[in-house]
Design a protein around this motif. Structure first.
Motif, PDB file in Angstrom:
ATOM      1  N   CYS B 227       0.822  -0.904  -0.130  1.00 52.23           N
ATOM      2  CA  CYS B 227      -0.334  -0.126  -0.318  1.00 52.23           C
ATOM      3  C   CYS B 227       0.711   1.364  -0.095  1.00 52.23           C
ATOM      4  O   CYS B 227      -0.012   2.149  -0.126  1.00 52.23           O
ATOM      5  N   ILE B 228       2.061   1.321   0.937  1.00 50.87           N
ATOM      6  CA  ILE B 228       2.904   2.432   0.522  1.00 50.87           C
ATOM      7  C   ILE B 228       3.189   3.085  -0.807  1.00 50.87           C
ATOM      8  O   ILE B 228       3.320   4.071  -0.892  1.00 50.87           O
ATOM      9  N   ASN B 229       4.071   1.405  -0.853  1.00 56.38           N
ATOM     10  CA  ASN B 229       4.168   1.828  -2.784  1.00 56.38           C
ATOM     11  C   ASN B 229       2.631   2.525  -3.765  1.00 56.38           C
ATOM     12  O   ASN B 229       2.849   3.549  -4.545  1.00 56.38           O
ATOM     13  N   ALA B 230       1.753   1.511  -2.977  1.00 49.63           N
ATOM     14  CA  ALA B 230       0.175   2.107  -4.758  1.00 49.63           C
ATOM     15  C   ALA B 230      -0.119   3.269  -4.244  1.00 49.63           C
ATOM     16  O   ALA B 230      -0.699   4.186  -4.830  1.00 49.63           O
ATOM     17  N   TRP B 231      -0.495   3.929  -3.230  1.00 51.57           N
ATOM     18  CA  TRP B 231      -0.703   5.204  -2.496  1.00 51.57           C
ATOM     19  C   TRP B 231       0.364   6.159  -2.032  1.00 51.57           C
ATOM     20  O   TRP B 231      -0.306   7.650  -2.113  1.00 51.57           O
TER      21      TRP B 231
END
Lengths: 329, 329
Positions: B227-231
């Motif tokens: 999620c950190i990478n995607a958001w």
């Protein structure tokens, strides 16, 4: 399938707030339609279709298209009705594009065409032609003889890449069409693109017509010719005379065809075949690699053209029950 | 955008007749999702989503995915719930493919990520991780270290076509990941693909999670790294520390993270970057010309990987408010 424009939730919420439709519940791009971006928009009031007009639809034509849908809906023809915002306007702008919300039409387009579909299509098409009699706006058909010659000019040099001899076939056919194209037939607003994916059915019943973005003024019976090409050939290329007979018979029950209109049908079918052959050929030669939309096969319409070229008279189609169709299935 | 399978109206009507959903009102292919064919199906009972599983989703995994959605829905997690037919079965077949009808989830995925979205995402992700604690089915993560090496093997020879030096970058990184990959962290079922287009919001409120077709067993905190990478990266590639802080803080309020989990985050972020870099690289190199789906840019994840490679410790992310992030926006 086509969604060309990505609409942000913020832009959409602001857009929908201009209507009396409540809040946005959901909005999903629809993988149908090749000219514009279409979304199934669900609000507190129910489902709607949101269309953003992309570059192939000319902005100055939109009042004609929207006015036509309003006129038809008022006459009881089942078609999408543009929804006006609180300011009374239906046509507005979203993401820099003209945009409109229209009512949702129940039904599905038939993937496999049955004879009964063609019978109902004939009735609906004739009703459409009667309903436009007092529609006063006009839009000339840009995709008639003059437009075909222009498209041919743009495709001629590369036509043989798609099928050997296609350039010569088109050149000869355009000259023949110019020599034989009828004049003085009853005219009015035609749909001009009434393919199966633009006609919805619920179960066996035709539930509505969509996609009026090619509608224009032309011979009414030319619309019949377009439908014959789009609905009455099988996937293997054979002509289904039963379907064509049903289409014609049900049309004529609602709007009788004159002898002049009937006699013109073979040439109108050839012209309609050339029209879709040319637009598909143009798209085939000019579609950008990696584009979302898979171009439609132009040769499907070359085969239809060749069939109509073999027709010696109306009996070869369907008007004389005793004459078998030369390529009937 | 994806609709791979065309469903005829006859097949659809026969399929829906196996459920207590009334008759089909409408069915439109949705231009979202890249793995399967999705349709917005409206019946007399309201809107549903019909999914046909295409070849990338393994048939033997479907009971796990459907069981997971049922488990989560029963725990109050807003997600699509598979609808059972009259025979009690949710998983059936349509057009030769496994097919399922799931409930319709209101909301839209956010096109522009705001910090508040990340805060709500953190809460929902932690709740998901608590909710799966007593889910007994298992599915190993095929896209962890072993799977990455396999994908690398298939892409290595042509990786430099996409970016010069990519092959060496990947080889070095895979060796580093193998040496530093954590062990023994709290594990369970993770979503594993919780990108913005899989998270719906209604207005400001998160309204549900969708697309559980990569769910598998792995470290729970690896889901946070995904999620950190995607958001939490901006379109220009910069790392938005505010978003990451909010995501982490709201997650930890629901499910506290151990010191071991926190310390592993930089390596898990690198691993997650490599996972999406490799699958995108594979798709980029192998997508057929003219395919409907435009492959996603692998280099977006190369840039994210490079950012994580510069991280010297947790403070570089967000955990120490006084340490500015090296590429913060």
């Amino acid at each position: 399938m086509a969604v060309y424009t990505e609409v942000s939730d913020e832009d959409l919420n602001a857009f929908v707030a201009q209507y009396d439709l409540g809040a946005v519940v959901s909005c999903k791009g629809i993988a149908e339609g090749v000219e514009n971006s279409n979304f199934l928009l669900v609000t507190d009031r129910g489902p709607y279709i949101l269309t953003l007009y992309e570059k192939r639809t000319r902005r100055e034509d939109l009042p004609f298209f929207l006015g036509l849908m309003e006129h038809l809906a008022a006459k009881g023809i089942a078609c999408p009705l543009p929804v006006a915002g609180r300011d009374g306007q239906a046509l507005r702008e979203l993401c820099g594009r003209p945009a409109v919300i229209v009512t949702f039409l129940a039904g599905m387009w038939p993937r496999r065409i049955l004879p009964q579909h063609c019978a109902q299509l004939g009735t609906a098409l004739a009703r459409l032609h009667l309903a436009v009699a007092d529609f006063t706006m006009r839009r000339p058909n840009a995709l008639s003889l003059g437009g075909w010659k222009e498209l041919y000019g743009k495709c001629a040099a590369r036509a043989d890449e798609v099928a050997p001899g296609l350039r010569e076939t088109l050149e000869t056919e355009l000259a023949a069409l110019e020599a034989h194209w009828p004049a003085g037939l009853p005219s009015g607003v035609i749909h001009a693109d009434l393919f199966p994916d633009n006609v919805f059915f619920r179960g066996e019943e035709l539930s509505g017509l969509i996609d009026f973005y090619f509608a224009c003024n032309d011979f009414l019976v030319y619309d019949v010719a377009i439908c014959i090409n789009a609905w009455c050939f099988e996937i293997d290329g054979s002509f289904n005379a039963t379907k064509a007979r049903l289409l014609l018979a049900s049309y004529r029950k609602v709007r009788p065809l004159s002898r002049a209109e009937l006699v013109s049908l073979p040439w109108l079918c050839r012209g309609s075949a050339v029209r879709f052959l040319l637009t598909r050929l143009y798209d085939w030669l000019n579609h950008p690699p990696g584009a979302f939309v898979r171009p439609k096969d132009p040769l499907e319409y070359l085969r239809k053209l060749r069939f109509h070229q073999t027709v010696r008279g109306l009996g070869d189609y369907f008007l004389d029950e005793d004459t078998p169709s030369p390529a009937g299935s």
